[in-house]
Design a protein around this motif. Structure first.
Motif, PDB file in Angstrom:
ATOM      1  N   THR A 183       0.823  -1.207   0.000  1.00  0.00           N
ATOM      2  CA  THR A 183       0.000   0.000   0.000  1.00  0.00           C
ATOM      3  C   THR A 183       0.861   1.263   0.000  1.00  0.00           C
ATOM      4  O   THR A 183       0.635   2.190  -0.797  1.00  0.00           O
ATOM      5  CB  THR A 183      -0.929   0.010   1.223  1.00  0.00           C
ATOM      6  N   MET A 184       1.852   1.310   0.879  1.00  0.00           N
ATOM      7  CA  MET A 184       2.680   2.513   0.957  1.00  0.00           C
ATOM      8  C   MET A 184       3.550   2.678  -0.280  1.00  0.00           C
ATOM      9  O   MET A 184       3.871   3.811  -0.672  1.00  0.00           O
ATOM     10  CB  MET A 184       3.517   2.498   2.236  1.00  0.00           C
ATOM     11  N   ALA A 185       3.921   1.574  -0.919  1.00  0.00           N
ATOM     12  CA  ALA A 185       4.666   1.683  -2.178  1.00  0.00           C
ATOM     13  C   ALA A 185       3.833   2.434  -3.212  1.00  0.00           C
ATOM     14  O   ALA A 185       4.349   3.294  -3.952  1.00  0.00           O
ATOM     15  CB  ALA A 185       5.043   0.291  -2.694  1.00  0.00           C
ATOM     16  N   ARG A 186       2.541   2.142  -3.281  1.00  0.00           N
ATOM     17  CA  ARG A 186       1.653   2.845  -4.218  1.00  0.00           C
ATOM     18  C   ARG A 186       1.474   4.303  -3.808  1.00  0.00           C
ATOM     19  O   ARG A 186       1.483   5.208  -4.641  1.00  0.00           O
ATOM     20  CB  ARG A 186       0.296   2.156  -4.280  1.00  0.00           C
ATOM     21  N   GLU A 187       1.292   4.537  -2.518  1.00  0.00           N
ATOM     22  CA  GLU A 187       1.024   5.894  -2.043  1.00  0.00           C
ATOM     23  C   GLU A 187       2.223   6.830  -2.219  1.00  0.00           C
ATOM     24  O   GLU A 187       2.053   8.023  -2.488  1.00  0.00           O
ATOM     25  CB  GLU A 187       0.634   5.853  -0.567  1.00  0.00           C
ATOM     26  N   LEU A 188       3.419   6.300  -2.055  1.00  0.00           N
ATOM     27  CA  LEU A 188       4.609   7.167  -2.015  1.00  0.00           C
ATOM     28  C   LEU A 188       5.391   7.188  -3.319  1.00  0.00           C
ATOM     29  O   LEU A 188       6.381   7.907  -3.433  1.00  0.00           O
ATOM     30  CB  LEU A 188       5.522   6.717  -0.871  1.00  0.00           C
ATOM     31  N   LEU A 237      18.921  -2.267  -1.441  1.00  0.00           N
ATOM     32  CA  LEU A 237      17.615  -1.639  -1.613  1.00  0.00           C
ATOM     33  C   LEU A 237      17.635  -0.165  -1.225  1.00  0.00           C
ATOM     34  O   LEU A 237      16.777   0.604  -1.670  1.00  0.00           O
ATOM     35  CB  LEU A 237      16.560  -2.380  -0.784  1.00  0.00           C
ATOM     36  N   ALA A 238      18.613   0.230  -0.409  1.00  0.00           N
ATOM     37  CA  ALA A 238      18.726   1.629   0.017  1.00  0.00           C
ATOM     38  C   ALA A 238      19.491   2.496  -0.977  1.00  0.00           C
ATOM     39  O   ALA A 238      19.481   3.718  -0.860  1.00  0.00           O
ATOM     40  CB  ALA A 238      19.413   1.696   1.386  1.00  0.00           C
ATOM     41  N   THR A 239      20.142   1.884  -1.963  1.00  0.00           N
ATOM     42  CA  THR A 239      21.002   2.635  -2.878  1.00  0.00           C
ATOM     43  C   THR A 239      20.216   3.289  -4.005  1.00  0.00           C
ATOM     44  O   THR A 239      19.092   2.887  -4.326  1.00  0.00           O
ATOM     45  CB  THR A 239      22.060   1.704  -3.515  1.00  0.00           C
ATOM     46  N   PRO A 240      20.831   4.279  -4.658  1.00  0.00           N
ATOM     47  CA  PRO A 240      20.205   4.857  -5.860  1.00  0.00           C
ATOM     48  C   PRO A 240      20.000   3.819  -6.951  1.00  0.00           C
ATOM     49  O   PRO A 240      19.055   3.915  -7.743  1.00  0.00           O
ATOM     50  CB  PRO A 240      21.220   5.917  -6.301  1.00  0.00           C
ATOM     51  N   GLN A 241      20.858   2.825  -6.994  1.00  0.00           N
ATOM     52  CA  GLN A 241      20.780   1.803  -8.045  1.00  0.00           C
ATOM     53  C   GLN A 241      19.529   0.928  -7.922  1.00  0.00           C
ATOM     54  O   GLN A 241      19.187   0.215  -8.870  1.00  0.00           O
ATOM     55  CB  GLN A 241      22.041   0.935  -8.014  1.00  0.00           C
ATOM     56  N   ALA A 242      18.851   0.964  -6.776  1.00  0.00           N
ATOM     57  CA  ALA A 242      17.614   0.192  -6.587  1.00  0.00           C
ATOM     58  C   ALA A 242      16.387   1.092  -6.591  1.00  0.00           C
ATOM     59  O   ALA A 242      15.313   0.692  -6.140  1.00  0.00           O
ATOM     60  CB  ALA A 242      17.684  -0.590  -5.278  1.00  0.00           C
ATOM     61  N   GLY A 243      16.526   2.281  -7.140  1.00  0.00           N
ATOM     62  CA  GLY A 243      15.430   3.244  -7.119  1.00  0.00           C
ATOM     63  C   GLY A 243      14.235   2.859  -7.961  1.00  0.00           C
ATOM     64  O   GLY A 243      13.160   3.443  -7.817  1.00  0.00           O
ATOM     65  N   HIS A 244      14.389   1.875  -8.833  1.00  0.00           N
ATOM     66  CA  HIS A 244      13.277   1.425  -9.680  1.00  0.00           C
ATOM     67  C   HIS A 244      12.523   0.247  -9.065  1.00  0.00           C
ATOM     68  O   HIS A 244      11.552  -0.238  -9.649  1.00  0.00           O
ATOM     69  CB  HIS A 244      13.824   0.991 -11.047  1.00  0.00           C
ATOM     70  N   ILE A 245      12.945  -0.211  -7.877  1.00  0.00           N
ATOM     71  CA  ILE A 245      12.356  -1.393  -7.252  1.00  0.00           C
ATOM     72  C   ILE A 245      11.457  -0.948  -6.105  1.00  0.00           C
ATOM     73  O   ILE A 245      11.920  -0.296  -5.167  1.00  0.00           O
ATOM     74  CB  ILE A 245      13.452  -2.337  -6.732  1.00  0.00           C
ATOM     75  N   SER A 246      10.193  -1.283  -6.154  1.00  0.00           N
ATOM     76  CA  SER A 246       9.279  -0.892  -5.080  1.00  0.00           C
ATOM     77  C   SER A 246       8.088  -1.834  -5.048  1.00  0.00           C
ATOM     78  O   SER A 246       7.689  -2.406  -6.077  1.00  0.00           O
ATOM     79  CB  SER A 246       8.801   0.549  -5.274  1.00  0.00           C
ATOM     80  N   GLY A 247       7.522  -2.014  -3.851  1.00  0.00           N
ATOM     81  CA  GLY A 247       6.374  -2.885  -3.682  1.00  0.00           C
ATOM     82  C   GLY A 247       6.712  -4.350  -3.822  1.00  0.00           C
ATOM     83  O   GLY A 247       5.859  -5.155  -4.177  1.00  0.00           O
TER      84      GLY A 247
END
Length: 306
Positions: A183-188, A237-247
């Motif tokens: 849910t928060m992945a969608r919201e943010l 997951l905290a790096t800029p390189q993982a910025g496309h990964i969510s939810g």
């Protein structure tokens, strides 16, 4: 140069086990870290400032930046103060690792109300409260026209979507964390914030019973239950390189990483425009299980711990 130079992180439950390993790993990549841990026992009782303070010292001795926070992340006002401390001490907040947890394992028919409430409080509210105030901070920055860098990494468990015997309180909380993550992945998303969850298997105070028969590796050998194995995933997951990964929910253990789909459409049957009847369901329900999971309780995967 580290992957997280100039970033600021909060890690809850960071005095021991997985949280400690996460805090050290994030700091090693350049992040300043708020080490949150009230120092309670594995069942949530007591308090001790020394675990958090020791991790802060380890980070500082290695040349990093860190500060201790001894409050409960499940306390609403304390969670707000936790986010404020990160911003006031290090200038911003970029990463939140929700890791704090306790165990009070009992069979469902023996569980006391206090066992249920304590585990739900620490795991579920203890994940949401810091996330809520971190999200509000990032939303405020976005509304002010500032660029937002936000990462939330939650800690679920395979228990939450497989169901380990004796952990109905824990499994319920961990399943709730998956729902919160999605849910928060969608919201943010529109703010530039990613929200993911890990389902780790590692040897900590909470999993001592699960790994009772586990043999320690020989000196110099690979310890596939070491908490540090999980921390590489959290840091990535905290790096800029993982910025496309969510939810996403990622199960991780040893050198393994699995993308999980805890709730998915597997099969279906249709009765057309007619309402189902009990006789029709008795007749056709085997179709649901013809090519997928068996209709009984699933066997546990070998090696799954808390």
């Amino acid at each position: 140069m580290g992957y997280l130079d100039g970033r600021v992180a909060i890690v809850t439950g960071a005095g021991r086990g997985l949280g400690r390993a996460h805090a050290l790993a994030l700091a090693a990549e350049g992040a300043a870290v708020i080490v949150n841990d009230p120092g309670v026992g594995g069942d949530g009782s007591g308090n001790d400032a020394s675990p958090a303070e020791q991790v802060v010292k380890e980070i500082q001795d290695a040349g990093g930046q860190a500060a201790a926070n001894l409050d409960s992340c499940a306390d609403w006002k304390a969670a707000a103060n936790l986010v404020d401390q990160a911003v006031d001490t290090f200038g911003s907040l970029d990463i939140l690792v929700n890791n704090a947890g306790i165990l009070r394992d009992k069979m469902s028919f023996n569980m006391e109300e206090s066992d249920w409430d304590a585990v739900i409080q620490v795991h579920l509210k203890g994940h949401f409260a810091p996330s809520r105030f971190a999200a509000a901070y990032w939303r405020g920055r976005s509304k002010a026209g500032e660029e937002v860098y936000g990462r939330i990494i939650n800690t679920s468990s395979e228990s939450g979507y497989i169901g380990l015997v004796g952990q109905v309180n824990y499994a319920t909380a961990k399943a709730g964390i998956v729902g919160m993550t999605l849910t928060m992945a969608r919201e943010l998303e529109r703010l530039g914030v990613t929200v993911n969850a890990i389902a780790p298997r590692a040897r900590t105070r909470m999993t001592t019973g699960s790994f009772a028969g586990y043999r320690q590796p020989e000196e110099g050998g690979f310890d596939d239950r070491a908490p540090e194995n999980i921390s590489a995933v959290v840091t990535w997951l905290a790096t800029p390189q993982a910025g496309h990964i969510s939810g996403k929910v990622l199960a991780c253990y040893g050198g393994e990483l699995e993308l999980q789909s805890p709730i998915e459409h597997e099969a279906g049957i249709s009765n057309g425009a007619a309402r189902w009847t009990v006789p029709a369901l008795i007749e056709r329900s085997p179709e649901l299980f013809a090519h997928g999971r068996p209709s009984g309780v699933l066997p546990l995967r070998e090696g799954i711990g808390s």
